[in-house]
Motif scaffolding. Structure first.
Motif, short mmCIF file in Angstrom:
data_model
loop_
_atom_site.label_atom_id
_atom_site.label_comp_id
_atom_site.label_asym_id
_atom_site.label_seq_id
_atom_site.Cartn_x
_atom_site.Cartn_y
_atom_site.Cartn_z
N THR A 71 6.92 -12.13 8.91
CA THR A 71 6.40 -13.30 8.30
C THR A 71 5.79 -13.03 6.84
O THR A 71 5.94 -11.93 6.59
CB THR A 71 5.24 -13.74 9.09
OG1 THR A 71 4.11 -12.86 8.89
CG2 THR A 71 5.29 -14.24 10.39
N PRO A 72 5.60 -13.99 5.96
CA PRO A 72 5.11 -13.72 4.57
C PRO A 72 4.10 -12.71 4.62
O PRO A 72 4.12 -12.13 3.84
CB PRO A 72 4.86 -15.16 4.08
CG PRO A 72 5.86 -16.03 4.96
CD PRO A 72 5.96 -15.50 6.26
N LEU A 73 3.15 -12.89 5.70
CA LEU A 73 2.07 -11.92 5.58
C LEU A 73 2.51 -10.61 5.91
O LEU A 73 1.93 -9.49 5.28
CB LEU A 73 0.81 -12.57 6.68
CG LEU A 73 -0.31 -11.57 6.94
CD1 LEU A 73 -1.01 -11.56 5.47
CD2 LEU A 73 -1.31 -12.21 8.14
N ILE A 74 3.37 -10.37 6.77
CA ILE A 74 3.71 -8.95 7.08
C ILE A 74 4.56 -8.35 5.91
O ILE A 74 4.27 -7.18 5.62
CB ILE A 74 4.90 -8.94 8.21
CG1 ILE A 74 4.25 -9.38 9.57
CG2 ILE A 74 5.47 -7.54 8.39
CD1 ILE A 74 4.91 -9.52 10.63
N CYS A 75 5.33 -9.22 4.91
CA CYS A 75 5.89 -8.82 4.06
C CYS A 75 4.90 -8.34 2.68
O CYS A 75 5.03 -7.22 2.19
CB CYS A 75 6.79 -9.98 3.41
SG CYS A 75 8.13 -10.27 4.30
N ALA A 76 3.82 -9.11 2.61
CA ALA A 76 2.71 -8.86 1.69
C ALA A 76 2.01 -7.61 1.99
O ALA A 76 1.61 -6.66 1.25
CB ALA A 76 1.72 -10.18 1.54
N ALA A 77 1.57 -7.43 3.31
CA ALA A 77 0.73 -6.42 3.76
C ALA A 77 1.68 -4.93 3.57
O ALA A 77 1.07 -3.79 3.26
CB ALA A 77 0.41 -6.43 5.20
N CYS A 78 2.93 -5.12 3.87
CA CYS A 78 4.11 -3.73 3.80
C CYS A 78 3.88 -3.41 2.33
O CYS A 78 4.19 -2.34 2.17
CB CYS A 78 5.36 -4.13 4.40
SG CYS A 78 6.34 -2.79 4.65
#
Length: 228
Positions: A71-78
């Motif tokens: 998801t976008p959140l996983i992308c941002a966190a990574c």
């Protein structure tokens, strides 16, 4: 890549280019590239908070996953993009989402040693003991990588369970010892890690330490000898 030039523009933070394209064709918001990622995914990787905010205001869905569950959140966190993570969570993105490998935003922040993102996600209610498909927690991932600061955060701020075993039976201490992460091993022992727990091969954490690392380098493990 011509068909996905606006996805790349979003990654590069080209606000005006992406906004003009969306105003011209609203369907661009939901258009996916070959990996199933939308413009929002790439904007989150790139880290432009203003661009991400604009996309959300124009209807981008917060929790749409790509072909492998990112998801976008996983992308941002990574990617370690703190302000984007804060924006997404503040707008209601699912914080304990997992991709196809079972990895959560918290686990990626821990494995990449993004300390500020990790701290924010912990404060936001991330499940610190959530397991991936291999049974590993965020602490397993941080310990195996030798990220002292992230391990300390997980233990002190998140009160992570340092004795959970993954699908191979390994605790975070097993992984720290196996990868010769001496500083992490010290932290885990100080936090109450049990060095007598057996993994699926019947080995304790001290018994997986490679021959190249003298046991005396890890206080608390000095009575054990290499197993190889």
């Amino acid at each position: 890549m011509e068909n996905y030039k606006y996805h790349m523009a979003a990654h590069d933070g080209n606000y005006d280019v992406v906004k003009d394209a969306i105003l011209n064709d609203g369907k661009l918001i939901t258009k996916k590239d070959d990996s199933g990622r939308m413009v929002l995914h790439w904007a989150c990787v790139g880290g432009s908070k203003d661009l991400v905010e604009m996309l959300i205001e124009h209807g981008a869905e917060l929790d749409t996953a790509d072909e492998t569950g990112w998801t976008p959140l996983i992308c941002a966190a990574c990617a370690g993009k703190l302000w984007v993570v804060r924006l997404l969570v503040g707008r209601g993105a699912v914080i304990n989402v997992q991709n196809d490998g079972g990895h959560s935003p918290l686990q990626y922040a821990a494995s990449k040693n993004h300390k500020e993102v990790l701290s924010y996600l912990l404060e936001g209610g991330s499940d610190i003991n959530m397991r991936d498909k291999r049974g590993a927690t965020a602490l397993h991932r941080a310990a195996s990588q030798g990220h002292v600061a992230s391990v300390a955060l997980l233990l002190q701020q998140g009160h992570s369970n340092c004795n959970l075993r993954d699908s191979q039976g390994n605790t975070p201490l097993h992984l720290a010892c196996e990868e010769e992460r001496t500083d992490v091993a010290r932290l885990l022992l100080e936090a109450g890690a049990d060095d007598a727990i057996l993994n699926n091969e019947g080995k304790t954490a001290p018994q997986v330490i490679p021959n190249s690392l003298p046991k005396r380098d890890i206080p608390g493990l000095g009575n054990f000898y290499p197993s190889k």
